[in-house]
Enzyme design. Structure first.
Site, PDB file in Angstrom:
ATOM      1  N   SER A  78      24.956 -34.448 -67.880  1.00  0.00           N
ATOM      2  CA  SER A  78      25.750 -34.452 -66.407  1.00  0.00           C
ATOM      3  C   SER A  78      24.814 -33.702 -65.542  1.00  0.00           C
ATOM      4  O   SER A  78      23.549 -33.329 -65.816  1.00  0.00           O
ATOM      5  CB  SER A  78      26.889 -33.888 -67.108  1.00  0.00           C
ATOM      6  N   ASN A  79      26.008 -32.599 -64.845  1.00  0.00           N
ATOM      7  CA  ASN A  79      25.671 -31.515 -63.820  1.00  0.00           C
ATOM      8  C   ASN A  79      26.264 -30.623 -63.365  1.00  0.00           C
ATOM      9  O   ASN A  79      27.375 -30.740 -63.899  1.00  0.00           O
ATOM     10  CB  ASN A  79      25.112 -32.370 -62.819  1.00  0.00           C
ATOM     11  N   ALA A  80      25.926 -29.667 -62.754  1.00  0.00           N
ATOM     12  CA  ALA A  80      27.158 -28.364 -62.282  1.00  0.00           C
ATOM     13  C   ALA A  80      28.086 -29.057 -61.960  1.00  0.00           C
ATOM     14  O   ALA A  80      28.641 -27.803 -61.152  1.00  0.00           O
ATOM     15  CB  ALA A  80      25.633 -27.363 -62.525  1.00  0.00           C
TER      16      ALA A  80
END
Ligand code: CTP
Length: 210
Positions: A21-23
């Protein structure tokens, strides 16, 4: 107006417990949803997993994967006047999702990754009389890349920001039109930028949307 907004990250599962995923915090997309509602519009908010509560007055669809975000967005776009795609969508996903939990092998492993579908490009390709606003997260050749994305995804405008926006309370953006020029610049809290962006869109849509 009825506005579709995508927000937050997506997740791509390697097995049943691990994902890529990402932040993204979802703050920009949620701020846009709140600003649009505050300015009298209806919002359909399609969001990846975030720690924010959606505005109470919007139609809210929680998704996890890019495929789910695509399906929800494609399903709701026809009932909307336009879309703002603020989501930080995963660009790649494991070629296969392993059932259960992948056990350690005692050595390095490699994972085959394939590109996810481009949600915004699919909406842009089928926009008809609706308007489309994308986001572009760029670290180099920013305006040039943003313009390429605007064209590839058939956007009316694209909001250019840089990677410091991810997870931050503030942002600094340029609104790029189809000539590649920055026609507006906004900086400050994501709430303030969202309010200004929605107001600008409403004021400029009649001439611009095709
Ligand atoms: N986007 C999307 N679906 C994807 C990838 C991106 O809908 N699979 C949307 C984002 O929500 C954003 C725009 O496309 O509105 C641009 O996203 P960005 O991450 O800047 O660009 P990418 O097209 O993913 O290209 P790259 O990561 O190579 O810069």
């Amino acid at each position: 107006m009825r506005i579709l907004i995508t927000a937050g990250p997506t997740r791509e599962y390697l097995d049943d417990v691990r994902y890529l995923s990402n932040a993204s915090s979802g703050r920009m997309g949620y701020a846009l949803a709140e600003a649009a509602i505050a300015q009298g519009h209806e919002v359909v908010l399609v969001s990846g997993p975030v720690e924010l509560s959606p505005p109470s007055d919007c139609e809210f669809i929680a998704v996890e994967t890019t495929d789910e975000m695509r399906d929800a967005s494609v399903a709701h776009f026809p009932d909307c006047d336009g879309v703002i795609a603020a989501a930080a969508v995963c660009d790649y996903k494991p070629k296969e999702r392993i059932e259960g939990k992948l056990a350690k092998t005692g050595g390095p492993i490699s994972i085959d990754m394939i590109e996810t579908d481009d949600v915004l490009a699919q909406l842009g390709a089928n926009k008809g009389s609706r308007w489309v606003v994308g986001f572009a997260l760029e670290s180099q050749n920013a305006r040039e890349n943003a313009l390429q994305k605007l064209r590839a995804k058939n956007c009316n405008w694209i909001v250019l920001n840089n990677p410091t926006a991810i997870g931050s309370l503030d942002n600094q953006v340029e609104l790029i039109d189809d000539t590649g020029h920055p026609i507006m610049k906004w900086a400050g809290s994501k709430q303030k930028i969202a309010t200004d962006l929605i107001a600008w869109l409403v004021a400029n849509l009649p001439d611009q949307a095709q």
